[in-house]
Design an enzyme around this catalytic site. Structure first.
Site, short mmCIF file in Angstrom:
data_model
loop_
_atom_site.label_atom_id
_atom_site.label_comp_id
_atom_site.label_asym_id
_atom_site.label_seq_id
_atom_site.Cartn_x
_atom_site.Cartn_y
_atom_site.Cartn_z
N ASN A 12 0.72 -1.42 0.04
CA ASN A 12 -0.14 -0.18 -0.15
C ASN A 12 1.42 1.50 -0.25
O ASN A 12 1.22 1.76 1.14
CB ASN A 12 -0.62 -0.16 0.78
CG ASN A 12 -1.83 1.39 1.60
OD1 ASN A 12 -1.94 1.89 0.99
ND2 ASN A 12 -2.29 0.93 2.57
N TRP A 13 1.42 1.15 -0.70
CA TRP A 13 1.62 3.25 -1.52
C TRP A 13 1.35 4.13 -0.56
O TRP A 13 2.15 5.40 -0.25
CB TRP A 13 2.37 2.95 -2.63
CG TRP A 13 3.13 2.63 -3.39
CD1 TRP A 13 3.61 0.82 -2.62
CD2 TRP A 13 3.20 1.90 -4.59
NE1 TRP A 13 3.88 0.54 -3.57
CE2 TRP A 13 4.23 0.79 -4.74
CE3 TRP A 13 3.38 3.11 -5.75
CZ2 TRP A 13 4.58 0.28 -6.62
CZ3 TRP A 13 4.19 2.87 -7.21
CH2 TRP A 13 4.91 1.24 -7.22
N LYS A 14 0.38 4.33 -0.26
CA LYS A 14 -0.25 5.39 0.13
C LYS A 14 -0.68 6.95 -0.46
O LYS A 14 -0.29 6.56 -1.75
CB LYS A 14 -0.03 5.72 2.11
CG LYS A 14 0.18 4.60 2.50
CD LYS A 14 -0.32 5.25 4.40
CE LYS A 14 -0.20 3.32 5.30
NZ LYS A 14 0.04 3.83 6.13
N HIS A 101 -9.71 0.90 5.54
CA HIS A 101 -8.32 1.51 5.22
C HIS A 101 -8.44 2.29 6.80
O HIS A 101 -9.36 3.12 7.06
CB HIS A 101 -7.20 1.99 5.12
CG HIS A 101 -5.63 1.97 5.51
ND1 HIS A 101 -5.19 3.07 6.17
CD2 HIS A 101 -5.13 1.32 4.98
CE1 HIS A 101 -3.84 2.63 6.48
NE2 HIS A 101 -3.65 1.78 6.16
N GLU A 103 -6.74 4.47 7.97
CA GLU A 103 -6.58 6.07 7.91
C GLU A 103 -7.80 5.97 7.27
O GLU A 103 -8.08 8.09 7.63
CB GLU A 103 -5.54 6.13 6.78
CG GLU A 103 -3.90 6.08 7.76
CD GLU A 103 -3.02 5.42 6.71
OE1 GLU A 103 -3.34 5.63 5.61
OE2 GLU A 103 -2.04 5.03 7.98
N GLU A 171 -5.37 -4.89 11.18
CA GLU A 171 -4.23 -3.89 11.27
C GLU A 171 -4.27 -2.94 12.09
O GLU A 171 -5.54 -2.05 12.42
CB GLU A 171 -3.85 -2.81 10.23
CG GLU A 171 -4.09 -3.40 8.48
CD GLU A 171 -3.64 -2.57 7.76
OE1 GLU A 171 -2.49 -2.53 6.90
OE2 GLU A 171 -3.98 -1.47 7.10
N GLY A 177 2.83 2.12 10.47
CA GLY A 177 3.45 3.43 10.37
C GLY A 177 4.26 3.55 12.07
O GLY A 177 4.63 4.92 11.72
N SER A 215 3.54 -1.62 9.99
CA SER A 215 5.02 -1.80 10.70
C SER A 215 5.21 -2.99 10.21
O SER A 215 6.73 -3.88 10.95
CB SER A 215 5.42 -1.40 12.05
OG SER A 215 4.88 0.02 12.66
N GLY A 236 2.71 -1.59 4.22
CA GLY A 236 2.77 -0.35 4.24
C GLY A 236 4.19 0.57 3.52
O GLY A 236 4.74 0.47 2.49
N GLY A 237 5.03 1.28 4.58
CA GLY A 237 6.29 2.11 4.30
C GLY A 237 7.18 1.33 3.90
O GLY A 237 8.22 1.34 2.76
#
Ligand code: PGA
Length: 263
Positions: A12-14, A101, A103, A171, A177, A215, A236-237
């Site tokens: 997930n590149w966001k 998600h 976010e 999640e 993150g 993470s 993600g990251g």
């Protein structure tokens, strides 16, 4: 992980990446997957920002690395400024769509009912929704994790979903993150709980893949994917670094190879 469900590694590149680096990163992932024997590794999906869907569809060229969206509007079309419908995402080449998600649930106030409508829209257009659930730190500390996750599942899964046409991602909000993950025992507890709920609620609940997200790195991926009922990871990251993402895919491939040997 469990033999009958195919492992899935999703990135997930966001809201990160412009065209040039996105194309380069996707091409590196595709080259890595092309270098392994067919059928050997996990399913792989990349969820870039919406502006990169069409160019990345061209880079991935219908090959083994799938394209996914980070969200999907519930309506077919209409006066919804800034939103993108499932039909549009399909046309752009998406096979998956992340919905719910944290976010969006917490940052934009999305409710379970809305997430369910989005998941249904994605399924209705031939995409696999990746339905995210997870507790906040406060909910974990007050011992409400399972109740919260159970409520989110009940409210946001399409009731007629089955087997391979939906994916659940656990999640924990506090792990996203944050550089910290729950203990293996805690991940296993929640995943077993989700599996039991899926089997109760859905005709083919045993076939639904349950990903862990929050993470995940190349360092911890193998240990996380070895936990019972973890069928892959939502990253993600660490998915923004092609080499690291490839190492996470390799961890899944190694696990599958070992499982095949032991069979
Ligand atoms: P993270 O994000 O890997 O950067 O923690 C995961 C996610 O939000 O899907």
């Amino acid at each position: 992980m469990t033999g009958t469900r195919r492992m899935l590694v999703a990135g997930n590149w966001k809201m990160n990446g412009l065209r040039a680096d996105g194309e380069e990163r996707a091409a590196a992932v595709a080259r890595h997957v092309a270098g392994r024997d067919a059928g050997d590794g996990p399913d792989v999906v990349i969820c870039p920002p919406a502006t990169l869907l069409f160019p990345l569809a061209a880079v991935l060229g219908g090959g083994p690395v799938s394209l996914g969206a980070q969200d999907c509007h519930e309506a077919e079309k209409g006066a919804f400024t800034g939103s993108i419908s499932a039909t549009m995402l399909r046309e752009a080449g998406c096979r998956y769509a992340i919905v719910g998600h944290s976010e969006r649930r917490h940052g934009l106030g999305e409710t379970d009912a809305l997430v369910r409508a989005k998941a249904a829209a994605a399924r209705g257009h031939g995409m696999v929704p990746i339905v995210c659930v997870g507790e906040t730190l406060e909910e974990r500390e007050t011992g409400d994790t399972l109740e919260v996750v159970g409520g989110q599942l009940a409210g946001s899964l399409p009731p007629d979903a089955a087997g391979s046409d939906v994916v659940v991602a656990y999640e924990p909000v506090w792990a996203i993150g944050a550089g910290r993950v729950p203990s293996e025992h805690d991940i296993e507890t929640v995943h077993r709980f989700i599996r039991a709920r899926l089997e109760e609620r859905l005709a083919a609940g045993a076939g639904v893949r349950i990903l862990y997200g929050g993470s995940v790195t190349a360092e911890n991926a193998a240990a996380i994917m070895a936990i019972p009922e973890v069928d892959g990871v939502l990253v993600g990251g660490a998915s923004l670094d092609a080499a690291e993402f490839c190492r996470i895919m390799d961890a899944a491939s190694e696990m599958l190879a070992k499982a095949a040997q032991n069979r």
